[in-house]
Design a protein around this motif. Structure first.
Motif, mmCIF file in Angstrom:
data_model
loop_
_atom_site.group_PDB
_atom_site.id
_atom_site.type_symbol
_atom_site.label_atom_id
_atom_site.label_comp_id
_atom_site.label_asym_id
_atom_site.label_seq_id
_atom_site.Cartn_x
_atom_site.Cartn_y
_atom_site.Cartn_z
ATOM 1 N N GLY A 202 5.649 0.724 0.814
ATOM 2 C CA GLY A 202 5.269 -0.667 0.554
ATOM 3 C C GLY A 202 3.783 -0.863 0.759
ATOM 4 N N ASP A 203 3.328 -2.090 0.626
ATOM 5 C CA ASP A 203 1.923 -2.430 0.816
ATOM 6 C C ASP A 203 1.711 -2.960 2.229
ATOM 7 O OD1 ASP A 203 1.237 -1.760 -1.833
ATOM 8 O OD2 ASP A 203 1.936 -3.722 -2.534
ATOM 9 N N PHE A 204 0.488 -2.794 2.707
ATOM 10 C CA PHE A 204 0.157 -3.224 4.063
ATOM 11 C C PHE A 204 -0.255 -4.685 4.054
ATOM 12 C CE2 PHE A 204 -3.237 -3.588 7.422
ATOM 13 C CZ PHE A 204 -2.345 -3.690 8.466
ATOM 14 N N HIS A 205 0.468 -5.512 4.808
ATOM 15 C CA HIS A 205 0.148 -6.920 4.987
ATOM 16 C C HIS A 205 0.063 -7.182 6.494
ATOM 17 C CE1 HIS A 205 0.869 -7.668 0.740
ATOM 18 N NE2 HIS A 205 2.040 -7.060 0.840
#
Length: 289
Positions: A202-205
């Protein structure tokens, strides 16, 4: 924010007057040492280990302890002869690919804001860094000591900003004194590990993460101030037991990750895994008997 330093970035014949701001701040919870009976703060006296007398601050000097335990006392005159600099220049030495800099070298981050006369050259440097996909390796004098730093562009809610990140010296990075020998890793285990990585990809948030410890401390202190009861958080149910069957553990991890995302997981595969585990346990029991 308040500027903590003013100077100029110089690359080639271009000079960019800038202000320096601290880009980070610590939110660590800090405590005072107090007397439990009345809450009074604990104070410490400066006692000399040789004569046992309290030493006034005006008589305290800096000392360098050698490897054999000898103490070398350093005076203000000694420090006056050290190579220091008050230069206000951030000198670009070279532009390097960002992947050549080990992230462990980065120490502290600062925002660079251009002065009124430096807006255009600032934008020029910012654009050059973006198009070259490189960082500027610079030398800068902070607190009278020259250090190496990197300039890179960071997107923010207020637009792209140039960030200066001071760097540690290479000999300040410790070398691990251990070696991990995992033995033979099966292809099936590698395949399942890769599947787990893809499942959890996933993407880093950053906003998805929070400091639970600091939040709990604030709630506890608030409850004490208001005279209420302190709510205790449930303890973790995670275990630290050794995973004997690595492949099975990876398979279960993949299944659990898919299930948490709402994906269908065949019940047969999970049942088979459990059956295999029971069969192994029965076999071990029969062997033991």
């Amino acid at each position: 924010m308040r500027a903590i330093w003013k100077g100029a970035v110089s690359f080639g014949l271009v000079s960019v007057p800038v202000k320096l701001y601290s880009a980070t701040e610590s939110h660590d919870v800090s405590f005072r040492q107090v007397h439990q009976a009345d809450g009074g703060r604990i104070r410490y006296q400066r006692i000399c280990s040789v004569d046992g007398e309290e030493v006034p601050y005006s008589e305290i000097a800096k000392g360098y302890e050698t490897e054999d335990g000898e103490m070398v006392v350093l005076t203000d005159d000694d420090f006056a002869n050290l190579p220091t600099t008050s230069s206000r220049e951030i000198a670009v030495e070279k532009f390097v690919p960002s992947d050549q800099i080990d992230p462990m070298l980065f120490e502290k981050s600062y925002y660079l804001e251009p002065e009124n006369t430096g807006v255009k050259p600032y934008a020029l440097l910012r654009q050059a860094l973006l198009e070259a996909d490189r960082v500027a390796l610079v030398t800068v004098a902070l607190r009278q000591r020259t250090t190496v730093a990197a300039l890179r562009v960071r997107p923010t809610d207020n637009g792209d900003v140039i960030v200066l990140q001071t760097m540690m010296w290479p000999d300040e990075i410790r070398v691990p004194d251990f070696n991990v020998e995992a033995g033979e890793i099966k292809d099936s285990e590698i395949k399942m590990a890769n599947m787990l990585v893809e499942t959890l990809a996933g993407d880093f948030h950053p906003e998805e993460f929070s400091d639970d410890y600091a939040d709990a401390i604030e709630e506890m202190v608030k409850a004490k101030i208001e005279g209420g009861e302190v709510e205790r958080t449930p303890t973790s149910t995670k275990t630290s037991g050794e995973v004997v069957d690595l492949l099975a553990a990876l398979q279960r991890s993949v299944a659990a990750a898919k299930k948490s995302r709402g994906e269908e997981v065949p019940e047969e595969s999970s049942d088979k895994d459990e059956d295999k585990g029971e069969e192994k346990g029965e076999e071990k029991a029969s062997e033991a008997s």
